[in-house]
Design a protein around this motif. Structure first.
Motif, PDB file in Angstrom:
ATOM      1  N   LEU A 367       0.173 -32.356-129.432  1.00 48.90           N
ATOM      2  CA  LEU A 367      -0.853 -31.344-129.201  1.00 48.90           C
ATOM      3  C   LEU A 367      -0.713 -30.089-130.048  1.00 48.90           C
ATOM      4  CD1 LEU A 367      -1.020 -31.819-125.341  1.00 48.90           C
ATOM      5  CD2 LEU A 367      -2.808 -32.425-126.987  1.00 48.90           C
ATOM      6  N   TRP A 368       0.509 -29.704-130.423  1.00 51.92           N
ATOM      7  CA  TRP A 368       0.675 -28.539-131.300  1.00 51.92           C
ATOM      8  C   TRP A 368      -0.097 -28.743-132.596  1.00 51.92           C
ATOM      9  CZ3 TRP A 368       2.964 -27.861-136.188  1.00 51.92           C
ATOM     10  CH2 TRP A 368       3.258 -26.541-136.554  1.00 51.92           C
ATOM     11  N   ASP A 369      -0.184 -29.980-133.030  1.00 51.30           N
ATOM     12  CA  ASP A 369      -0.944 -30.319-134.239  1.00 51.30           C
ATOM     13  C   ASP A 369      -2.430 -30.466-133.926  1.00 51.30           C
ATOM     14  OD1 ASP A 369       1.529 -30.921-135.967  1.00 51.30           O
ATOM     15  OD2 ASP A 369       1.793 -32.346-134.335  1.00 51.30           O
ATOM     16  N   VAL A 374      -8.247 -32.116-134.444  1.00 51.99           N
ATOM     17  CA  VAL A 374      -8.470 -33.495-134.006  1.00 51.99           C
ATOM     18  C   VAL A 374      -9.320 -33.526-132.746  1.00 51.99           C
ATOM     19  CG1 VAL A 374      -7.373 -35.560-133.059  1.00 51.99           C
ATOM     20  CG2 VAL A 374      -6.414 -34.463-135.092  1.00 51.99           C
ATOM     21  N   HIS A 375      -8.941 -32.750-131.741  1.00 46.73           N
ATOM     22  CA  HIS A 375      -9.684 -32.805-130.483  1.00 46.73           C
ATOM     23  C   HIS A 375     -11.081 -32.192-130.584  1.00 46.73           C
ATOM     24  CE1 HIS A 375      -6.693 -34.846-128.115  1.00 46.73           C
ATOM     25  NE2 HIS A 375      -5.773 -34.110-128.690  1.00 46.73           N
ATOM     26  N   PRO A 376     -11.295 -31.118-131.335  1.00 46.07           N
ATOM     27  CA  PRO A 376     -12.683 -30.713-131.577  1.00 46.07           C
ATOM     28  C   PRO A 376     -13.506 -31.793-132.282  1.00 46.07           C
ATOM     29  CG  PRO A 376     -11.211 -28.901-132.064  1.00 46.07           C
ATOM     30  CD  PRO A 376     -10.339 -30.090-131.805  1.00 46.07           C
ATOM     31  N   PHE A 377     -12.878 -32.513-133.215  1.00 48.23           N
ATOM     32  CA  PHE A 377     -13.568 -33.606-133.917  1.00 48.23           C
ATOM     33  C   PHE A 377     -13.949 -34.715-132.936  1.00 48.23           C
ATOM     34  CE2 PHE A 377     -13.989 -37.438-136.377  1.00 48.23           C
ATOM     35  CZ  PHE A 377     -14.537 -37.039-137.587  1.00 48.23           C
ATOM     36  N   LEU A 378     -12.999 -35.107-132.090  1.00 47.40           N
ATOM     37  CA  LEU A 378     -13.281 -36.141-131.100  1.00 47.40           C
ATOM     38  C   LEU A 378     -14.348 -35.684-130.112  1.00 47.40           C
ATOM     39  CD1 LEU A 378      -9.608 -37.291-130.352  1.00 47.40           C
ATOM     40  CD2 LEU A 378     -11.324 -38.572-131.636  1.00 47.40           C
ATOM     41  N   THR A 379     -14.333 -34.413-129.764  1.00 40.57           N
ATOM     42  CA  THR A 379     -15.335 -33.873-128.843  1.00 40.57           C
ATOM     43  C   THR A 379     -16.738 -34.052-129.399  1.00 40.57           C
ATOM     44  OG1 THR A 379     -13.771 -32.255-127.953  1.00 40.57           O
ATOM     45  CG2 THR A 379     -16.102 -31.768-127.670  1.00 40.57           C
ATOM     46  N   LEU A 380     -16.894 -33.878-130.697  1.00 38.14           N
ATOM     47  CA  LEU A 380     -18.202 -34.005-131.334  1.00 38.14           C
ATOM     48  C   LEU A 380     -18.587 -35.457-131.584  1.00 38.14           C
ATOM     49  CD1 LEU A 380     -20.660 -32.663-132.766  1.00 38.14           C
ATOM     50  CD2 LEU A 380     -19.264 -32.666-134.867  1.00 38.14           C
ATOM     51  N   SER A 410       4.281 -41.227-121.434  1.00 31.51           N
ATOM     52  CA  SER A 410       4.523 -40.632-120.114  1.00 31.51           C
ATOM     53  C   SER A 410       5.863 -39.917-119.999  1.00 31.51           C
ATOM     54  CB  SER A 410       4.396 -41.693-119.001  1.00 31.51           C
ATOM     55  OG  SER A 410       3.051 -42.121-118.879  1.00 31.51           O
ATOM     56  N   ARG A 411       6.429 -39.533-121.114  1.00 30.67           N
ATOM     57  CA  ARG A 411       7.627 -38.703-121.120  1.00 30.67           C
ATOM     58  C   ARG A 411       7.349 -37.450-121.940  1.00 30.67           C
ATOM     59  NH1 ARG A 411      10.940 -39.916-117.198  1.00 30.67           N
ATOM     60  NH2 ARG A 411      12.720 -39.060-118.332  1.00 30.67           N
ATOM     61  N   GLU A 412       7.877 -36.322-121.489  1.00 28.69           N
ATOM     62  CA  GLU A 412       7.722 -35.065-122.217  1.00 28.69           C
ATOM     63  C   GLU A 412       8.861 -34.925-123.215  1.00 28.69           C
ATOM     64  OE1 GLU A 412       6.487 -32.345-124.047  1.00 28.69           O
ATOM     65  OE2 GLU A 412       5.194 -32.618-122.310  1.00 28.69           O
ATOM     66  N   THR A 413       8.516 -34.714-124.466  1.00 29.90           N
ATOM     67  CA  THR A 413       9.533 -34.603-125.519  1.00 29.90           C
ATOM     68  C   THR A 413       9.946 -33.163-125.792  1.00 29.90           C
ATOM     69  OG1 THR A 413       7.946 -34.428-127.341  1.00 29.90           O
ATOM     70  CG2 THR A 413       8.535 -36.656-126.604  1.00 29.90           C
ATOM     71  N   HIS A 414       9.164 -32.184-125.299  1.00 32.75           N
ATOM     72  CA  HIS A 414       9.482 -30.755-125.469  1.00 32.75           C
ATOM     73  C   HIS A 414       9.479 -30.317-126.935  1.00 32.75           C
ATOM     74  CE1 HIS A 414      10.635 -30.521-121.219  1.00 32.75           C
ATOM     75  NE2 HIS A 414      11.284 -31.656-121.406  1.00 32.75           N
ATOM     76  N   VAL A 415       8.684 -30.961-127.768  1.00 35.34           N
ATOM     77  CA  VAL A 415       8.686 -30.667-129.201  1.00 35.34           C
ATOM     78  C   VAL A 415       7.672 -29.568-129.519  1.00 35.34           C
ATOM     79  CG1 VAL A 415       8.251 -31.633-131.497  1.00 35.34           C
ATOM     80  CG2 VAL A 415       9.456 -32.986-129.779  1.00 35.34           C
ATOM     81  N   MET A 416       8.023 -28.709-130.453  1.00 37.57           N
ATOM     82  CA  MET A 416       7.184 -27.642-130.997  1.00 37.57           C
ATOM     83  C   MET A 416       6.985 -26.503-129.995  1.00 37.57           C
ATOM     84  SD  MET A 416       7.088 -28.887-133.953  1.00 37.57           S
ATOM     85  CE  MET A 416       6.200 -27.561-134.739  1.00 37.57           C
ATOM     86  N   ASN A 417       6.132 -25.535-130.369  1.00 33.26           N
ATOM     87  CA  ASN A 417       5.957 -24.299-129.616  1.00 33.26           C
ATOM     88  C   ASN A 417       4.647 -24.293-128.843  1.00 33.26           C
ATOM     89  OD1 ASN A 417       8.310 -23.108-130.847  1.00 33.26           O
ATOM     90  ND2 ASN A 417       7.086 -22.809-132.693  1.00 33.26           N
ATOM     91  N   GLY A 418       4.559 -23.329-127.925  1.00 30.11           N
ATOM     92  CA  GLY A 418       3.272 -23.002-127.344  1.00 30.11           C
ATOM     93  C   GLY A 418       2.908 -23.754-126.085  1.00 30.11           C
ATOM     94  N   ASP A 419       1.606 -23.700-125.776  1.00 32.00           N
ATOM     95  CA  ASP A 419       1.021 -24.240-124.550  1.00 32.00           C
ATOM     96  C   ASP A 419      -0.261 -24.971-124.953  1.00 32.00           C
ATOM     97  OD1 ASP A 419       0.292 -24.725-121.957  1.00 32.00           O
ATOM     98  OD2 ASP A 419       0.314 -22.629-121.308  1.00 32.00           O
ATOM     99  N   PRO A 420      -0.149 -26.070-125.707  1.00 30.90           N
ATOM    100  CA  PRO A 420      -1.311 -26.607-126.426  1.00 30.90           C
ATOM    101  C   PRO A 420      -2.319 -27.386-125.599  1.00 30.90           C
ATOM    102  CG  PRO A 420       0.637 -27.929-126.875  1.00 30.90           C
ATOM    103  CD  PRO A 420       1.103 -26.744-126.073  1.00 30.90           C
ATOM    104  N   GLY A 642       1.697 -34.230-146.654  1.00 25.72           N
ATOM    105  CA  GLY A 642       2.841 -34.232-145.748  1.00 25.72           C
ATOM    106  C   GLY A 642       2.494 -35.067-144.540  1.00 25.72           C
ATOM    107  N   ASN A 643       3.247 -34.897-143.458  1.00 25.89           N
ATOM    108  CA  ASN A 643       2.954 -35.648-142.231  1.00 25.89           C
ATOM    109  C   ASN A 643       1.467 -35.596-141.881  1.00 25.89           C
ATOM    110  OD1 ASN A 643       5.908 -34.688-140.293  1.00 25.89           O
ATOM    111  ND2 ASN A 643       5.673 -36.206-141.871  1.00 25.89           N
ATOM    112  N   ASP A 644       0.901 -36.735-141.568  1.00 30.63           N
ATOM    113  CA  ASP A 644      -0.478 -36.740-141.095  1.00 30.63           C
ATOM    114  C   ASP A 644      -0.569 -36.141-139.697  1.00 30.63           C
ATOM    115  OD1 ASP A 644      -3.216 -37.344-141.524  1.00 30.63           O
ATOM    116  OD2 ASP A 644      -3.043 -39.054-140.183  1.00 30.63           O
ATOM    117  N   ASP A 645       0.552 -36.094-138.980  1.00 32.30           N
ATOM    118  CA  ASP A 645       0.614 -35.467-137.655  1.00 32.30           C
ATOM    119  C   ASP A 645      -0.451 -36.016-136.722  1.00 32.30           C
ATOM    120  OD1 ASP A 645       2.887 -33.833-138.074  1.00 32.30           O
ATOM    121  OD2 ASP A 645       1.672 -32.439-139.215  1.00 32.30           O
ATOM    122  N   THR A 646      -0.385 -37.333-136.539  1.00 32.88           N
ATOM    123  CA  THR A 646      -1.309 -38.098-135.690  1.00 32.88           C
ATOM    124  C   THR A 646      -2.767 -37.729-135.952  1.00 32.88           C
ATOM    125  OG1 THR A 646      -1.212 -36.626-133.761  1.00 32.88           O
ATOM    126  CG2 THR A 646       0.464 -38.330-133.892  1.00 32.88           C
TER     127      THR A 646
END
Length: 744
Positions: A367-369, A374-380, A410-420, A642-646
């Motif tokens: 989600l940080w990515d 991505v999600h605005p694109f999917l929303t449209l 279904s597991r939290e990886t705790h990766v990256m920052n914020g509250d995405p 670089g990474n496509d980041d899903t």
């Protein structure tokens, strides 16, 4: 060097899959894969390739890697059936099948083979295994993989290796069901080395022909003083030839040996589940009752054409179409479907098994990515699937007590920052997707926004932040500024949602917090700088520190230049802090002129569009966006920066080629640039939108004509470079007129 042979048939409007090149992003750390998958599929069948090192030990690559396939690697060691695309940490890349010929060899350090004649297209992959003269092919359904091997005459083998893969977790179990079937599970997880993110993956493998002989292997420790070797061909591996009951261990596998005639084919189908072996078998029986390779591959391609055809592009070059449709293909890999055909899935952070009651349960939320585009694109474009994803996140909150941050099976990886997740839920709701439990979602959002840090895994710095609206620098390698910037975007998004829901006090509190970035602004540099608890600037500040992902004061995966414009919710306020529009433009231009911009990472990916906030300077966005499209993206294996980041890099490219971009999370607006194509038609879902399409047309389009001379929306002049999501859908399109010089 692996030989590449990508076959692209002449493309038709109904066959955008013909433009997809799955090899794009398989080098230059793009971390994509060429193996077959269907849109949002649970299973992908990916060639796992390695590089030999001293001592004949293999590794997945000769440098950092997080994907089972790297274009530059030289030796294939099998097909993995659970994989991630475009991520920044290794995991999965397991349940590996490997065909060989001749005497049985089970050590993957010894049985690798060079590949040639590689072909990859949506739903299909094939290669020639040079060492064994085997043609290997693969395809997939949502929850199963199917591979087909054309063998030479003689002894042929198929190996199921459960000790080889990308995952940082170990341990597996398997049981021979018959001479043509094996079942079991493999532990996966610890993504980015989180010790708690462990996931069991269950499987059933069936072969189209009974094996002449079959058995297990298990790697044995070399004990002090031990005399016996198990076999001259297996080295440290014990071969089991007459034991067929259960086997468990860290480095285990199963082998199946066949007598084959020249040109004989044997197929292997694999069912996967994250719930149980029984569900893996049910998935396999439901989605592949037989061994119809051609039919399965055609259905996979048809499923891709159905989804890719949501957007039609006309004009541009063949390379432009290849970049665009490959980006769309990559974006539709994640988040994957998690539930089995019977609806069951593992609950978030729990051993409980639940059943999806409405829509699909999705997983792999980077989600940080992905909150950025991505999600605005999917929303449209894919609102039904996006709605399922919103419901999935709300259900994760119900199951675990927290919204996800970077969720994996279904597991939290705790990766990256914020509250995405908060940002995605708020932004999607404000863009019109409301068929999910917004009251429960809001409860979860406010819980993370207001809970004390001691009990808040999303915002551990929340006590100081809630009172002071910034996070202080505390040690040499902290990410205080990066973390706070993510909270500001989240708080702004939640503030806009609160306002829409009539929660005025929440809106006022959250919006005020979102402006706390000003505390970090240092007028000496006109950049953001870490501050200590008393509000004074951190001493010894170097705005260039943090290049090449080195540890850095205050910033995560970047330096101050790559974060200082990352306040998309208050660009006007940032401009004022910098002393006005002229200085803002100078600083932003310096970022690009002096190679301080990092296209390969998320914090600054919106920078090219920020010139649009300064009247008369919008041409700089048109120039810069087009330069980034041409400079950083191409059709070779290294065609991503670089990474496509899903799918995040891919989403940036598609938006930029279509001519609009969702610059501010929580604000359903788009900012404009010049399209690459003559015409783009986005087919809208009539269950969600009153209009059935958006059409973006471009006059005088060419490689040199990149500057917007004028724009029309709904046939009327448009004299601004920002339009709302609602306007775009209501008016049904845009028309751009381009030229080779900035408009006067």
């Amino acid at each position: 060097m692996v030989m590449l042979a990508l076959i692209l048939s002449p493309a038709k409007a109904q066959d955008p899959a013909s433009f997809v090149n799955p090899f794009i992003g398989t080098s230059n750390f793009g971390a994509t894969f060429p193996g077959p998958i269907v849109p949002w599929g649970m299973v992908s069948v990916v060639p796992y390739n390695v590089t030999p090192h001293e001592g004949n030990e293999y590794s997945n690559t000769d440098s950092w890697c997080s994907n089972p396939y790297v274009y530059n690697n030289s030796l294939m060691t099998g097909f993995s059936h659970v994989n991630l695309s475009g991520v920044g940490c290794p995991d999965l890349g397991s349940i590996i099948l490997m065909p060989t010929t001749g005497e049985l060899e089970v050590d993957f350090n010894k049985y690798g083979t060079p590949l040639s004649e590689e072909v990859a297209r949506p739903g299909y992959y094939s290669a020639f295994l040079d060492r064994y003269a085997i043609k290997a092919e693969a395809t997939a359904t949502t929850r199963t993989g199917l591979s087909r091997y054309t063998f030479p005459e003689g002894q042929s083998n198929i190996l199921l290796n459960l000790g080889h893969g990308l995952t940082n977790e170990s341990g597996a179990f398997m049981k021979m069901v018959s001479d043509s079937e094996v079942e079991g599970y493999k532990l996966m997880g610890t993504f980015c080395y989180n010790p708690d993110a462990v996931v069991p993956v269950y499987f059933v493998v069936k072969f189209s022909k009974p094996a002449k002989k079959h058995g297990y292997w298990k790697k044995q420790p070399r004990l002090p003083g031990a005399r016996h070797q198990w076999s001259s061909t297996s080295g440290k591996f014990k071969i089991y030839e007459k034991y067929f009951r259960e086997l468990a261990g860290e480095q285990i596998g199963g082998w199946f040996t066949f007598d084959t005639e020249k040109g004989e084919t044997i197929q292997a189908k694999v069912g996967i589940s994250y719930v149980s072996i029984e569900n893996a078998r049910e998935n396999l029986n439901a989605e592949q009752s037989g061994f119809d390779f051609e039919g399965t591959a055609q259905k996979a391609r048809d499923s891709w054409n159905k989804q890719l055809s949501k957007i039609e592009v006309e004009g541009g070059t063949k390379a432009d179409k290849t970049k665009f449709y490959t980006a769309l293909y990559h974006l539709l890999i994640h988040p994957n479907i998690l539930q089995d055909v019977n609806g069951e899935y593992p609950a978030m952070e729990s051993s409980e098994i639940l059943k999806a009651e409405k829509g699909n349960r999705h997983t792999v939320f980077s989600l940080w990515d992905t909150y950025r585009n991505v999600h605005p694109f999917l929303t449209l474009v894919y609102p039904k699937q996006q709605t399922d994803m919103l419901r999935s996140m709300v259900e994760m909150y119900k199951e675990s007590g927290w919204l996800p941050k970077w969720e994996l099976y279904s597991r939290e990886t705790h990766v990256m920052n914020g509250d995405p997740a908060l940002i995605v839920l708020a932004d999607s709701y404000l863009r019109g997707l409301k068929d999910f439990d917004i009251e429960t979602a809001y409860e979860g959002m406010m819980k993370s926004a207001t809970s004390p840090g001691s009990v808040n895994f999303l915002r551990p710095d929340n006590d100081f932040y809630m009172e002071n609206h910034y996070i202080p620098f505390r040690d040499s390698f902290d990410n205080s500024v990066s973390q706070a910037l993510e909270f500001y975007v989240a708080d702004y998004s939640l503030a806009q949602l609160a306002k829409a829901m009539g929660k005025k006090d929440d809106y006022k509190m959250l919006y005020e917090r979102s402006l706390g970035y000003k505390k970090y602004f240092d007028p000496e540099y006109d950049l953001l700088r870490p501050v200590e608890e008393d509000g004074s600037f951190m001493p010894g500040f170097d705005p260039m520190q943090g290049e090449n992902f080195e540890p850095v004061h205050g910033f995560h995966e970047g330096n101050s230049w790559q974060y200082s414009f990352s306040v998309p919710h208050d660009v006007k306020g940032l401009t004022k802090l910098m002393g006005g529009k002229k200085r803002f433009v100078q600083q932003l231009e310096k970022t690009f002129r002096d190679s301080l911009y990092d296209m390969g990472n998320e914090p600054d990916m919106g920078y090219p569009y920020l010139f649009n906030y300064v009247k008369g300077e919008e041409w700089r966005s048109q120039r810069t966006v087009r330069d980034c499209v041409d400079r950083y993206f191409h059709t070779g294996p290294g065609g991503l920066p670089g990474n496509d980041d899903t799918g995040t890099m891919s989403a940036w490219l598609m938006y930029s080629m279509m001519g609009f971009y969702p610059i501010t999370p929580g604000d359903p607006m788009y900012t404009l640039s010049s399209p690459v194509f003559d015409k783009v038609t986005i087919h809208l879902d009539d269950e969600y939108f009153a209009n059935d399409r958006i059409v973006i047309e471009t006059e005088n389009n060419s490689a040199d004509n990149i500057y917007i001379q004028k724009t029309e929306m709904g046939g009327k002049p448009l004299r601004k470079f920002f339009i709302s999501h609602e306007e775009l859908i209501r008016e049904g399109g845009l028309k751009f007129y381009l030229g080779d010089e900035p408009a006067k």
